[in-house]
Structures are given as C-alpha cells and as structure tokens.
Design a protein around this motif. Structure first.
Motif: not given
Length: 154
Positions: A9-30
């Motif tokens: 599956m492709r695109g998971w690395d981009e999602l991981k980088r995006g989650l890191e940019q959001l921060g832990p609280e917002l990443a958990t909500r997502a």
C-alpha cells in the motif's frame, strides 16, 4: 509450505509525516476518526457474512423466586456494534467490533464440545482486511486535512 500474501500500500509515509506535523493531540483525533471508519467497514463486512435465521429470538425462563421473565436478544446481525476501547498507552486508539449481547456468536465461530465450529467472522475479517486498510487510509487523510485547515497546521 504455507501460502503467502503480500500487500503493498502506498501513501502511508506521507500520512505519517502529516501526523507528525499535526502533533500528538490532533493526530490522535484524526486516528480515532480513521480507526472508527475502518471498524465500521469491518462491521459491515462481518454483518454481511453473519448467518441469520428467521425463528423467534425471545426466550422465557423462571427466576429462583418463580417469576417468569422473557428476554429477546435479537439476531446476531442486529447485535454487531463498533465501540471505542480504552487504549493501554497514551495517544493510541482502539476500536472493537463486538457481537454485544449475542453471546452465542462465540459458540458458532469456535464450536462447542457438541457442535463443530462454523466460522464466519474470521473469514469476513480476512476478506475485508484490504478494504479496511484503504478505508483507514482515506479517512485518515481526510481527517488530517480537515484538522490542519481548522487549526492552521502543516
């Protein structure tokens, strides 16, 4: 020799980088939103595979005091629910697909001493795994975009 299944599956690395940019609280909500969507997709697949009879589902019994009680647990398919669980670690997300009060689903899935197993949930899970992962991926991306726009991150 066991058969092997390879899923790419492709695109998971981009999602991981995006989650890191959001921060832990917002990443958990997502993550909660995405996991809930994946669990919902899984529950739909399990519902489709669940056997359903047309007989009456209510049962009557007498209590020790002699009172007559009637209970209706419904059909297994009607009891399938998605509930959010309590994670053991911070910033983890847990979703559970459960049969609720349909305790007999376990007997059908795993069998009993007097009845052979007739699994339906495990095959449905195996068939739905790619669908669930795709649903999580798309929902996670959409949630991240929505939260980033709302909170001005990225």
């Amino acid at each position: 020799m066991a058969d092997r299944l390879r899923i790419e599956m492709r695109g998971w690395d981009e999602l991981k980088r995006g989650l890191e940019q959001l921060g832990p609280e917002l990443a958990t909500r997502a993550g909660k939103s995405a996991i809930r969507a994946g669990a919902k997709a899984l529950s739909e697949e399990v519902k489709a595979a669940t056997p359903v009879g047309d007989e009456d589902t209510s049962r009557s019994y007498r209590t020790k005091s002699g009172e007559s009680v009637t209970v209706d647990y419904g059909h297994m398919r009607d009891n399938i629910k998605v509930k959010m669980g309590r994670p053991k670690k911070a910033f983890n997300v847990v979703a559970i697909v459960t049969f609720g009060s349909a305790f007999w689903a376990r007997f059908l899935e795993y069998g009993t001493v007097k009845m052979a197993a007739k699994p339906f949930a495990k095959p449905a899970f195996d068939n739905a795994s790619i669908i669930v992962l795709e649903k999580i991926k798309t929902s996670l991306g959409a949630s991240m975009d929505r939260l980033a726009k709302k909170y001005g991150r990225r």
